[in-house]
Design a protein around this motif. Structure first.
Motif, mmCIF file in Angstrom:
data_model
loop_
_atom_site.group_PDB
_atom_site.id
_atom_site.type_symbol
_atom_site.label_atom_id
_atom_site.label_comp_id
_atom_site.label_asym_id
_atom_site.label_seq_id
_atom_site.Cartn_x
_atom_site.Cartn_y
_atom_site.Cartn_z
ATOM 1 N N ILE A 134 -5.139 10.398 -3.565
ATOM 2 C CA ILE A 134 -4.956 10.313 -2.422
ATOM 3 C C ILE A 134 -6.146 9.478 -1.808
ATOM 4 O O ILE A 134 -6.635 9.246 -0.450
ATOM 5 C CB ILE A 134 -3.746 10.671 -1.569
ATOM 6 C CG1 ILE A 134 -3.242 10.231 -0.339
ATOM 7 C CG2 ILE A 134 -4.519 11.715 -1.535
ATOM 8 C CD1 ILE A 134 -2.313 10.712 0.286
ATOM 9 N N VAL A 184 2.572 13.140 -4.882
ATOM 10 C CA VAL A 184 2.433 12.631 -4.202
ATOM 11 C C VAL A 184 1.240 12.715 -3.207
ATOM 12 O O VAL A 184 0.554 12.128 -3.064
ATOM 13 C CB VAL A 184 3.858 11.863 -2.412
ATOM 14 C CG1 VAL A 184 2.854 10.559 -1.498
ATOM 15 C CG2 VAL A 184 5.585 12.051 -3.352
ATOM 16 N N SER A 199 -2.910 2.386 -5.142
ATOM 17 C CA SER A 199 -1.669 2.267 -5.252
ATOM 18 C C SER A 199 -0.741 1.384 -4.682
ATOM 19 O O SER A 199 -0.463 1.090 -3.509
ATOM 20 C CB SER A 199 -1.392 3.639 -4.598
ATOM 21 O OG SER A 199 0.384 3.825 -5.269
ATOM 22 N N ASP A 235 0.797 -1.459 -0.025
ATOM 23 C CA ASP A 235 0.342 0.027 0.226
ATOM 24 C C ASP A 235 1.299 1.368 0.017
ATOM 25 O O ASP A 235 1.490 1.831 1.067
ATOM 26 C CB ASP A 235 -0.799 -0.178 1.176
ATOM 27 C CG ASP A 235 -1.616 1.492 1.066
ATOM 28 O OD1 ASP A 235 -1.975 1.962 0.927
ATOM 29 O OD2 ASP A 235 -2.512 0.845 1.691
ATOM 30 N N ASN A 236 0.996 1.797 -1.382
ATOM 31 C CA ASN A 236 1.698 2.815 -1.469
ATOM 32 C C ASN A 236 1.502 4.201 -1.820
ATOM 33 O O ASN A 236 1.604 5.134 -2.575
ATOM 34 C CB ASN A 236 3.052 2.391 -2.352
ATOM 35 C CG ASN A 236 4.656 1.897 -2.154
ATOM 36 O OD1 ASN A 236 4.241 1.123 -0.347
ATOM 37 N ND2 ASN A 236 4.989 1.109 -3.068
ATOM 38 N N THR A 237 0.387 4.236 -0.798
ATOM 39 C CA THR A 237 -0.739 6.049 -0.520
ATOM 40 C C THR A 237 -0.180 6.866 0.090
ATOM 41 O O THR A 237 -1.620 6.709 1.483
ATOM 42 C CB THR A 237 -2.517 5.456 -0.911
ATOM 43 O OG1 THR A 237 -2.399 4.109 -1.492
ATOM 44 C CG2 THR A 237 -3.080 5.765 -1.668
ATOM 45 N N GLY A 238 0.555 7.682 -0.077
ATOM 46 C CA GLY A 238 1.438 9.142 0.483
ATOM 47 C C GLY A 238 2.307 8.115 1.334
ATOM 48 O O GLY A 238 2.285 7.181 1.197
ATOM 49 N N TYR A 239 2.667 8.604 2.713
ATOM 50 C CA TYR A 239 3.734 8.488 3.386
ATOM 51 C C TYR A 239 3.025 7.652 4.397
ATOM 52 O O TYR A 239 1.990 7.510 5.141
ATOM 53 C CB TYR A 239 4.222 10.175 4.022
ATOM 54 C CG TYR A 239 4.821 11.538 3.581
ATOM 55 C CD1 TYR A 239 4.477 11.108 2.220
ATOM 56 C CD2 TYR A 239 4.177 12.587 4.266
ATOM 57 C CE1 TYR A 239 5.601 12.216 1.534
ATOM 58 C CE2 TYR A 239 3.961 13.501 3.277
ATOM 59 C CZ TYR A 239 5.477 13.690 2.330
ATOM 60 O OH TYR A 239 5.326 14.538 1.611
ATOM 61 N N HIS A 295 3.724 1.154 -7.518
ATOM 62 C CA HIS A 295 3.873 2.003 -7.244
ATOM 63 C C HIS A 295 3.980 3.246 -6.816
ATOM 64 O O HIS A 295 4.543 4.399 -7.971
ATOM 65 C CB HIS A 295 2.975 2.471 -8.911
ATOM 66 C CG HIS A 295 2.924 0.259 -10.370
ATOM 67 N ND1 HIS A 295 2.310 0.423 -10.765
ATOM 68 C CD2 HIS A 295 4.261 -0.077 -9.716
ATOM 69 C CE1 HIS A 295 2.490 -0.082 -11.732
ATOM 70 N NE2 HIS A 295 3.585 -1.248 -10.874
ATOM 71 N N GLY A 296 3.070 3.799 -6.304
ATOM 72 C CA GLY A 296 3.591 4.824 -5.517
ATOM 73 C C GLY A 296 2.507 6.096 -5.974
ATOM 74 O O GLY A 296 1.564 5.943 -7.184
ATOM 75 N N LEU A 297 2.471 7.357 -5.451
ATOM 76 C CA LEU A 297 1.176 8.238 -6.094
ATOM 77 C C LEU A 297 1.763 8.801 -6.824
ATOM 78 O O LEU A 297 0.891 9.109 -8.501
ATOM 79 C CB LEU A 297 0.738 9.126 -5.108
ATOM 80 C CG LEU A 297 -0.229 7.983 -4.200
ATOM 81 C CD1 LEU A 297 -0.659 8.277 -2.745
ATOM 82 C CD2 LEU A 297 -1.250 8.064 -4.373
#
Lengths: 538, 538
Positions: free
Chosen positions: B499, B529, B486, A257-261, B489-491
């Protein structure tokens, strides 16, 4: 090689009783020398546990002053809390407060007049919102099994105990994701998962009392870290309440889960000083059926190191523990604990306990036996036994887990929990022994597989001169060798002022800035983790 | 069962060439439709790759305005940078800038006039300190292999490429800890470790170009996550430079270190928007000698799910990949890729690729064969083959890894990288197919072991009507089922404004507060991001 015997399915010996005060009446009735002014003289605290004159977990704690900006509770506060929580969840009874004001070793003692027992996140939020507005300091408390004074009040902080929030919310067998409230006792989660065919990725001696919210807040290490890694890898999500009552829902259940920090990590290991963890989502591994335990002897420390490397390579995916102890630790255990004996002839310098856990008994056994044979032939191991039933496995674990108790029975003990590069780890024990001469015995043991040394200095009785020889030397040595002064126990109150030994000034400055951002009034677990002098600077 | 054959030692097929532009002249020479004003019309971008009319990674990106508070570079700036870095590390050449201004898919294009190539942390620090004082926006760049526009300028940001910082600093064989500079290419680290008998805990198709600093900054997932977990668990320490030039030394090498807040996690997955990672310390597992790959058929999605649970329990410690694809993905691969064939009769609905990695070939093979036999007997698997040499293993991996390429060749494609609870994952593919009817084909594949779905909508050509059917439905569905928009792959720029589909307002607010704390001028990787509208609010 006749000592290598077929292994049966084993369960690891549970060390719960080491942490269970009920089992040791001496502990419960031990002379309690702490006073309400203890925070001022903690560096002089001499405990009397198990009937001997000793001093546990030595560390010079800088005298701490109560922050005068904090309010003190009044009758309006009590009325408000009773209104939102009900009478029963607002504890003012002295005996109950006494237990909550002290840690399990009775080393630290606060003087809180109020303990709150919220039953929901909403209640935690209401409490904190109110406390923040009133500038009432609070201490979050779980099972109160910590070793560094992190979970007890220093002065009159309001105790918020989340033990009533102990529901399992969901369990997904396909992904192995468990979601539960923070107050769930670790052992209850272990039992629940056992029925589902899963295990917790962490296991601790204190599992019968400690709570998952506390485990996460302190980033507890424990016995399975070498296999499953730290909670930063296993906690998939959490819910936390900030000082101002804001509920942060980060209770994801996903591995990716790479949604933001990924801000949940701020709450893992910050010891309740940035927010109170109220719910946890954790990845649990499937239970594997085959467990083997071997107890081995090595003649020197370099052989222990090489054996670790061999074990990582050749046992690889089934290695679940790699613990070591020196001959002094073995001597103490055999001398002071009933019914504990060395399964090997008593002529060795080091001992290693290896546990494997896998899915196929025959294959795992073959793999372990081949590894042991090879290590014996190459001279890394000089002797060893392989447990053939659960009782033998338990007796091997009992040696390793009985060391702390044996040390306490032997006299005064100065305890340090350090992470050091494996190749340098035992040098500290040796240098310490040379430094102290015949006045004390330096004992080394710990989780070698995780580079975690438990350095204990055993003396007949507590002595300021010896302490001055140990500190700050032990911290300076650790710092010089890029070690950590706090491997798995946290900083708490004990080492808040020692942080600079293991962290750069810039990193500490960032921590302070984050603390001020999330808790501008500093009400959450004050005087802990970070040097109070840095927090009070405007 | 005659299809289960003895497995030999296998090496996984390297998919590097999928990301290597040199190998595909069409790619390098493909018509480049982007313009410098692309940020305003990205939602209309139609690429022409591999000679077909298609649209990659569809997502409606809100039009972004250049932040007027940022300065533009002048001759004094250039003079200063040449002074501290030397002439050669200050790139103004148009052709070189062109490559650095575009991502590898040529979907995003900035208009930077300056690329800097520092060779040390000190140089990165000097650059950032200067840029911060001058309010010059910067974009940190590694291998520039990202898929969401995170590593290229949006407007005229200064590109800071750390590729020249590519030294391996140390490797400790006992603990398996590798310390290196951020610019090390992943494949070079893999080769270095291979000689030492170790592996990296992550492996990506882009390994030939991507850099470890970028991997850490984006929390890259990849092929080994199911076995070794995410970088939050494997990165032991890092060094990062903040926007104001402060060097944060958090380059610990210890598995256990509970000394204050573990702030390094802020820099893992924040896509360079909180600081530039300059050094990394990472835990590497020992290389295991036995690798097996099986390619299996399942008749329904529920069987895939059950097979995953069985594999986790019965293969447990040796499972290293569990990938799935549906029959549509298989059809595309077989139809569009040369020399790729389905090793099984083409009558199945789902296919699963299982890889095991262990330390003992005989034991591992027995374990895998027993698992496959049992799964066949219980009906979870309807057919399957076990690779008997490296070529077969490569051909199985080629099917799984060729899907993206086949989709591009088939026509227009709308790509989504999602995490979803395993049991609901394929429902989205089915619902999407019903929603789109005969106008498009919904294709599902991905890392089932990590709950990571790659949902691709394949159509003969790009069509606004279809996009309107897909979005925001796909994000809303994912959000409703507690998924992540995400996964790995990131935002980046692509989903900065999305987000809220996967994060609560309170969590986003905390991220914004942390961004403002660490980078008050917002110079680090702007517009990415987090929603720019939230950052610009005072």
């Amino acid at each position: 090689m006749e000592k290598w015997r077929a292994a049966h399915r084993l369960l690891r010996y549970s060390s719960k009783n080491l942490f269970d005060r009920q089992l040791n009446p001496n502990f419960r009735n031990s002379t309690h020398l702490s006073t309400s002014g203890m925070a001022y003289n903690m560096n002089r605290f001499v405990g009397n546990l198990w009937g001997v004159h000793c001093r546990c977990l030595s560390s010079v704690v800088t005298a701490t002053q109560r922050n005068p900006l904090f309010s003190t509770i009044n009758s309006d506060d009590i009325r408000y809390f009773k209104e939102i929580l009900g009478e029963k969840s607002v504890i003012q009874d002295e005996e109950m407060l006494d237990a909550a004001n002290s840690d399990w070793m009775r080393k630290y003692k606060g003087s809180s007049k109020l303990k709150l027992q919220p039953r929901s996140t909403e209640e935690v939020s209401q409490i904190l919102k109110y406390c923040n507005a009133r500038c009432l300091a609070v201490v979050p408390q779980g099972g109160n099994t910590g070793l560094v004074g992190g979970s007890v009040p220093v002065f009159d902080e309001v105790i918020i105990n989340v033990g009533s929030m102990n529901n399992i919310i969901s369990f997904d067998k396909v992904s192995g994701t468990l979601v539960c409230e923070a107050g769930c006792i670790l052992e209850n989660l272990i039992s629940f998962l056992d029925n589902q065919g899963f295990i917790m990725p962490l296991d601790l001696g204190a599992k019968g009392s400690c709570q998952i919210g506390g485990n996460v807040s302190t980033n507890a290490g424990g016995l399975r870290l070498v296999r499953y890694g730290s909670l930063h890898g296993n906690v998939l999500g959490l819910e936390a309440v900030l000082a101002n009552g804001t509920v942060l829902d980060m209770l994801g259940t996903l591995r990716k889960d790479n949604t933001g920090y990924d801000v949940k990590h701020l709450f893992i290991g910050s010891e309740g000083s940035l927010g109170i963890v109220t719910k946890v989502s954790i990845l649990t591994p499937p239970k594997l059926s085959s467990v083997n335990v071997a107890f081995l002897a090595c003649e020197d420390y370099i052989s222990c190191q090489k054996l670790l490397l061999e074990a990582k390579t050749r046992l690889g995916e089934i290695l679940s523990a790699f613990e070591f102890l020196d001959t002094h630790a073995m001597d103490l255990v055999v001398r002071h604990l009933d019914a504990v004996r060395n399964p090997l002839p008593p002529s060795h310098n080091f001992y290693v306990l290896i546990e494997t856990t896998g899915s196929d008994e025959t294959n795992d056994k073959e793999k372990l036996e081949a590894f042991l044979l090879r290590s014996m032939e190459s001279g890394l191991i000089s002797d060893g036994v392989l447990a053939q039933d659960i009782n033998q496995a338990s007796s091997f674990w009992r040696i390793r887990e009985g060391i702390a108790e044996a040390l306490m029975k032997a006299g005064a003990v100065y305890k340090y929990d350090l992470s050091l590069p494996v190749e340098k780890m035992y040098n500290l024990v040796e240098e310490m022994q040379i430094r102290l001469g015949s006045a004390a015995k330096a004992v080394g043991y710990g989780h070698l597989g995780d580079s975690n040394l438990h350095l204990n200095i055993s003396t007949p009785q507590y002595d300021d001169t010896i302490l001055a020889e140990i500190e700050p030397f032990v911290y300076e040595w650790t710092s010089k060798h890029q070690g950590s002064i706090s491997a798995e126990h946290g900083l708490g109150l004990m080492k808040a002022n020692k942080i600079h030994y293991s962290r750069s000034p810039e990193a500490v400055q960032l921590m302070v800035a984050i603390k001020k951002l999330l808790d501008p009034n500093g009400i959450l677990n004050p005087y802990k983790v970070l040097p109070p002098s840095l927090i009070s600077q405007s």
